[in-house]
Scaffold this active site. Structure first.
Site, mmCIF file in Angstrom:
data_model
loop_
_atom_site.group_PDB
_atom_site.id
_atom_site.type_symbol
_atom_site.label_atom_id
_atom_site.label_comp_id
_atom_site.label_asym_id
_atom_site.label_seq_id
_atom_site.Cartn_x
_atom_site.Cartn_y
_atom_site.Cartn_z
ATOM 1 N N ARG A 121 0.851 -1.185 0.000
ATOM 2 C CA ARG A 121 0.000 0.000 0.000
ATOM 3 C C ARG A 121 0.892 1.242 0.000
ATOM 4 O O ARG A 121 1.714 1.410 0.903
ATOM 5 C CB ARG A 121 -0.899 -0.013 1.238
ATOM 6 N N HIS B 139 -2.550 11.001 0.675
ATOM 7 C CA HIS B 139 -2.037 10.798 2.023
ATOM 8 C C HIS B 139 -1.430 12.138 2.483
ATOM 9 O O HIS B 139 -0.231 12.275 2.642
ATOM 10 C CB HIS B 139 -1.011 9.660 2.020
ATOM 11 N N GLU C 188 -6.895 8.736 6.308
ATOM 12 C CA GLU C 188 -7.117 9.425 7.578
ATOM 13 C C GLU C 188 -7.556 10.879 7.418
ATOM 14 O O GLU C 188 -6.826 11.801 7.799
ATOM 15 C CB GLU C 188 -5.846 9.359 8.448
ATOM 16 N N ASN D 109 -7.149 2.207 10.060
ATOM 17 C CA ASN D 109 -5.827 2.328 10.678
ATOM 18 C C ASN D 109 -6.028 2.325 12.184
ATOM 19 O O ASN D 109 -6.844 3.092 12.704
ATOM 20 C CB ASN D 109 -5.128 3.629 10.266
ATOM 21 N N TYR E 165 -4.023 2.356 15.967
ATOM 22 C CA TYR E 165 -2.790 2.469 16.759
ATOM 23 C C TYR E 165 -3.032 2.380 18.258
ATOM 24 O O TYR E 165 -2.214 1.823 18.985
ATOM 25 C CB TYR E 165 -2.067 3.788 16.436
ATOM 26 N N GLU F 170 -3.304 0.140 8.299
ATOM 27 C CA GLU F 170 -2.084 0.512 9.030
ATOM 28 C C GLU F 170 -2.191 0.021 10.456
ATOM 29 O O GLU F 170 -3.258 0.109 11.076
ATOM 30 C CB GLU F 170 -1.883 2.039 9.105
HETATM 31 C C1 FCB Z 1 -0.751 7.419 10.612
HETATM 32 C C2 FCB Z 1 -0.348 7.906 9.242
HETATM 33 C C3 FCB Z 1 0.964 7.362 8.760
HETATM 34 C C4 FCB Z 1 1.980 7.300 9.877
HETATM 35 C C5 FCB Z 1 1.403 6.572 11.066
HETATM 36 C C6 FCB Z 1 2.357 6.411 12.214
HETATM 37 O O1 FCB Z 1 -1.591 8.339 11.214
HETATM 38 O O2 FCB Z 1 -1.330 7.569 8.292
HETATM 39 O O3 FCB Z 1 1.413 8.157 7.692
HETATM 40 O O4 FCB Z 1 2.418 8.554 10.193
HETATM 41 O O5 FCB Z 1 0.268 7.255 11.528
#
Ligand code: FCB
Length: 476
Positions: free
Chosen positions: A91, A135, A180, A308, A310, A381
């Protein structure tokens, strides 16, 4: 007093070997400005991130993406590294100002040629190209004309989608419109911590809407272009938990869930803004920029949704000791809900300070599957920044490896619970330019020495290659 109802990892198998469904799409992700470099080469013009990173004080240590990983010149070596990993898919994003300098008008043949060569190289190695159109790197001319708060930017984005599809549609099937949009809108125009660095709450809300509109128009443009385009969008989602069951904390969680998640999910997947969110936003925006028909465009049916993930947000209501006042105060990441407090639970964190919470991934995947129309989902992600050191030409990164293992176990639990999760993209293939943190945060499975541009696959890369090979996780 903490009383957080955080799901435990109990539902997640932490130790057995686990198999993923046949055909599960194992990938890794990058983004154009973070890796390509060659910022002023072959006709590319500046994007908002070029301007922002060259503005003193915006990016840590004044780092810029001018050279980054020099992927523009080293893409063949990088595709070979991907092939060594056994990646099924890659990707990456296109640089709008490389393909269509200035953001409108004629196409730049050299820019198109670069992406055609990259895609051909991927296909020659049996790696499925997964293209993200946007992006975060808006051409600077479009920002000068008003940027995402301006409706016209959405139209320009759809035109660029058509241009990109004309260049690559014969060999690329998977298209993601935006990455995002929350970050583009609320960090770019609200808190100002991302390009273009504006701190205007109302503009952030308008930007969010025009990003959504651009997504809808681009989706329609990609479909109109014919071929076999499978179209989706990538959103960054967070489970949002109240610190306690006190009404003020529960209300804080509702507010942040509205801004972070439902601002995007509801228009895209239900064709409406949530009424409570519109109410929360009233002090900053009357939403008069939303025109008849916009939400129908925004909710054009999709083939997949990219998520995504985290971390989780844990929040509390306003500090009871603070003087009573209205909510609105710029600069703000959370327009209209500035008084919400974000709580640290004391869990282990990555170098970004983000708490590691694999259970949050199960929660967000099952919630999206439950609350919105059935749609194939992909984790587009997921990954972690840790400080790495090269010792004798090797990089051992046990914390990153454990992070991937925990989150893949979570992804597996979601699949077992019936979530149609069809693929997973690790962030990131390479160490790269981590936005406002410059090169001080390393997310890569492959280490990059920015002086020599030497690449070294880390231990996590070797582990991931084994996961892909066996289509599953080894026992712990
Ligand atoms: C996300 C982004 C990616 C990277 C990660 C850590 O928010 O999409 O580009 O910075 O975080």
């Amino acid at each position: 007093m903490t009383n957080i109802s955080t799901p435990t990892l109990d539902a997640i198998d932490r130790s057995s070997a686990l198999s993923f469904p046949p055909g599960f799409l194992w990938g890794a992700a990058t983004a154009a400005y973070q890796i390509e470099g060659a910022a002023a080469v072959d006709g590319r013009t500046p994007s908002i991130w070029d301007t922002f990173s060259h503005t003193p004080g915006r990016v840590v240590e004044g780092h810029t993406g001018d050279v980054a990983c020099d992927h523009y010149h080293r893409f063949r070596e990088d595709v070979r590294l991907m092939a060594d990993l056994g990646l099924k898919s890659y990707r990456f994003s296109l640089s709008w100002s490389r393909i269509q300098p200035g953001g409108s008008g004629p196409v730049n043949p050299a820019g198109v040629d670069f992406y055609q060569r990259l895609v051909d190289e991927l296909l020659a190695h049996d790696i499925v190209p997964w293209v993200t159109l946007y992006h975060w790197d808006l051409p600077q001319e479009l920002e000068d004309a008003g940027g995402w708060p301006l409706r016209d930017t959405a139209e320009r984005f759809a035109e660029y989608a058509t241009v990109a599809h004309a260049a690559l549609g014969d060999r690329v099937r998977h298209w993601t419109t935006l990455n995002e949009p929350w970050c583009s809108a609320f960090l770019g125009y609200g808190s100002g911590t991302h390009a273009p660095g504006r701190t205007e709450a109302a503009s952030a809300v308008r930007a969010g809407h025009h990003l959504l509109l651009g997504h809808g128009l681009a989706t329609q443009a990609l479909r109109a272009a014919g071929g076999q385009a499978e179209v989706g969008v990538t959103v960054n989602l967070y489970p949002v938990s109240p610190q306690t069951s006190a009404p003020a904390d529960v209300d804080a969680a509702r507010r942040i869930d509205g801004l972070a998640n439902r601002f995007f999910l509801d228009p895209i997947l239900r064709g409406e803004y949530p009424a409570d969110l519109v109410e929360d936003l009233r002090p900053v925006s009357d939403m008069a920029h939303v025109r008849d028909g916009d939400l129908a465009t925004i909710s054009t049916p999709l083939d997949m949704l990219g998520i995504n993930y985290y971390s989780r947000h844990v929040v509390a209501g306003p500090d009871p000791q603070a003087p009573a006042q209205g909510y609105w105060r710029p600069p703000s990441t959370w327009p209209g809900s500035e008084k919400v407090r974000f709580v640290n639970r004391g869990l282990p964190v990555t170098d970004m300070g983000w708490e590691i919470d694999g259970a949050g991934l199960v929660e967000i995947l099952t919630r999206v599957h439950r609350d919105y129309p059935e749609l194939p989902l992909y984790v587009t992600e997921n990954g972690a920044a840790f400080t790495d050191t090269v010792v004798d030409g090797r990089v051992d990164d046990p914390q990153r490896l454990a992070y991937f293992d925990e989150h893949l176990r979570a992804a597996h639990a979601a699949i077992s619970a019936g979530v149609p999760l069809q693929g997973y993209f690790a962030w990131s293939l390479l160490d790269n330019f981590e936005w406002a943190w410059g090169y001080t945060r390393r997310f890569g499975m492959i280490h990059v020495d920015y002086d020599s541009q030497r690449r070294i696959p880390k231990a996590s890369a070797k582990w991931y290659a084994e996961v892909i090979r066996r289509n599953g996780l080894p026992a712990q």
